[in-house]
Write a protein that holds these residues in place. Structure first.
Motif: not given
Length: 283
Positions: A1-19
């Protein structure tokens, strides 16, 4: 799966696309989300953003949700967390009535919930009165405040008690999340130049400098520019084209293996308990 976390700041996961507007490390892509999402159409399975949408104006927020819809593929899921206006208002009204009746605990809770309702919209300096409240030597209703905004309040409070210096309210989250938007700062610089030219390069007065400082802060991304409840956010999603709109809690989700990512819940604790959580699908 392709997952995106927008406006993530420092709350991100390495398996996601974090922007985010600013990148804090190699796992976060730097991009101005006011200019859209830098992903092609129908390419993503899940779009997630937490406490981002309220920092956009109503019109910019509509465009942002349109972008979420555009990048999702068929049956893709959007998950949104925002401050829950409905609950804030209910807390305000309940504590108002109890405070009028003389309930001492409610009087303190009333002071705090008014800050939740207004401070992040009207403040003219970083942290505003919420920071001042958390920096008191003694907080009479500490339990209530922690219940309302969770680990966010604890971090700020612990920093104060440990006498560490904080220059910005929740600098690692809010300022990184929406931060100083470069496009807006360019406009501010243009205004400065025009003012100076118009005054034949005369030095700005103290009042003009104050107004400029306030203007720069209010364009920095820290303040809330709109608020949502379950009805208004559902209507926004529906208008853009989303279906199967569902209000949920921090623990439940249609996203596969949601609990493993620890974005809304960290070690069993809800990160932002004041949130409205909602999911919808693109069919």
């Amino acid at each position: 799966m392709k997952l995106v976390n927008l406006g993530c700041g420092q709350k991100y996961h390495k398996d996601w696309i974090n922007i985010d507007f600013f990148s804090s490390n190699e796992y976060v892509i730097q991009h101005n989300l006011l200019e859209g999402i830098p992903i092609e159409d129908n390419a993503i399975d899940v779009v997630y953003h937490s406490h981002v949408l309220e920092h956009f104006t109503k019109s910019d927020g509509f465009y942002f949700i349109e972008e979420c819809y555009r990048v999702l593929n068929k049956n893709g899921i959007v998950r949104i967390a925002v401050p829950n206006l409905e609950i804030i208002v209910k807390e305000y009204l309940e504590n108002l009535q109890l405070a009028i009746e003389g309930n001492v605990e409610a009087k303190n809770n009333y002071k705090w919930i008014k800050l939740e309702l207004f401070d992040q919209m009207i403040r003219n300096e970083s942290g505003g009165d919420m920071k001042n409240y958390l920096y008191q030597p003694i907080i009479e209703n500490e339990t209530y405040v922690y219940k309302r905004i969770g680990s966010e309040a604890k971090k700020i409070r612990d920093s104060f008690l440990n006498k560490s210096v904080i220059n910005n309210y929740d600098n690692n989250e809010i300022k990184l999340k929406v931060s100083i938007l470069k496009s807006l700062l360019k406009k501010v610089k243009t205004i400065i130049i025009k003012i100076r030219i118009g005054k034949q390069k005369k030095a700005l007065t103290e009042q003009e400098l104050k107004a400029l400082k306030i203007g720069q802060f209010r364009l920095s991304g820290e303040i809330h520019q709109w608020m949502y409840d379950r009805y208004s956010l559902s209507e926004l999603l529906r208008e853009v084209g989303f279906t199967e709109i569902k209000v949920c809690n921090a623990f439940e989700s249609e996203i596969q293996n949601w609990e493993t990512y620890q974005l809304d819940v960290i070690n069993g604790e809800v990160r932002k308990p004041d949130s409205l959580f909602i999911e919808a699908k693109k069919l």
